[in-house]
Design an enzyme around this catalytic site. Sequence first.
Site: not given
Ligand code: FAD
Length: 292
Positions: A17, A48, A77, A108, A127
């Site tokens: 990455e 990212t 990303h 994010g 997401a």
């Molecule tokens: P989600 O999948 O939306 O989850 C976030 C939270 O919401 C979780 O607690 C989940 O259980 C909860 N949730 C999901 N759906 C619902 C629903 N329908 N109702 C209620 N709660 C719900 N950040 C950046 O800014 N740029 C990047 O390039 C980046 N790359 C990453 C790559 C990886 C492999 C990882 C693990 C993280 C990365 N991040 C990045 C960080 C990420 O954006 C954060 O961890 C963020 O807080 C959560 O993103 P997510 O896509 O997992 O969110």
Amino acid sequence: MKIRELLEGRALSLSFEVFPPKTETTFESVKQATEEIAALRPSFMSVTYGAGGGTSRYTLDIAKNIKERYGVPSLAHLTCVSSTKETVRERIADIRAAGITNVMALRGDIPAGREHEDRSGWDYAYAVELVRELREADADFCIGGACYPEIHPESADQREDIRHLKEKVEAGCDFLTTQMFFDNNLLYNFLYKIREAGITVPVIPGIMPITNANQVERAMKLSGSFMPQRFKSLVDRFGHDPAAMKQAGIAYATDQIIDLYANGLTNVHVYSMNKPDVAAKIQSNLSNILGK
Ligand code: FAD
């Protein structure tokens, strides 16, 4: 190449990455670092979006460069938090125009000072909505999603986190990449639970080589990861000596990766943080295992 196709094979592989530069003045040095990493010919490279201080508009430039100049599949990303539908649709159109087919769909982090409930001006909460939008925009996209072996910090418990993860996968994720972890048993336990919950897509473990003591606190804060005693002892013993810490951190990450391969995981993603020397060292430590 689509990452889902790569993951169908049994060959062991390593991906890396990188993050985009903060400013135009650092663009060249980041480009150079990504090119050096691409020259190692990893299975793919992720770039990212807005994370690590990087500027989002460079994500695509870098992903395109990796793919076109080095023939290394790239994974761009994309985040949706604090965005409007219009902006996200523009970004998706840019991704398609750049010929990028692998996209990591992320929410994010909620910007500091804002509550998740305070969504004025934002069109996305999670997401899963971005995954749906990407899938609708192009059925051929290979879509990745993030997952958290130690639970996402906003989740009340792991059952709830896995329920949301399942929803996200069903919306169209082809694979998942994990948050960093320092104890492989946490991953094996998580895999057991998600498989039991009916999540069957491939999971790519994400490994962060900790190469200096300052990184430890930042990494723990960012990920909330558990630090095993073996890792703590290593930081206590070598943290004051940059060269020794780097060597020990790379050895620890290598050891984690070997154990993951030995336990049936085929592709490991290394959070190489724009450090070609670290990426190269890990790869050379695994040369016979990877056949490189
Ligand atoms: P989600 O999948 O939306 O989850 C976030 C939270 O919401 C979780 O607690 C989940 O259980 C909860 N949730 C999901 N759906 C619902 C629903 N329908 N109702 C209620 N709660 C719900 N950040 C950046 O800014 N740029 C990047 O390039 C980046 N790359 C990453 C790559 C990886 C492999 C990882 C693990 C993280 C990365 N991040 C990045 C960080 C990420 O954006 C954060 O961890 C963020 O807080 C959560 O993103 P997510 O896509 O997992 O969110």
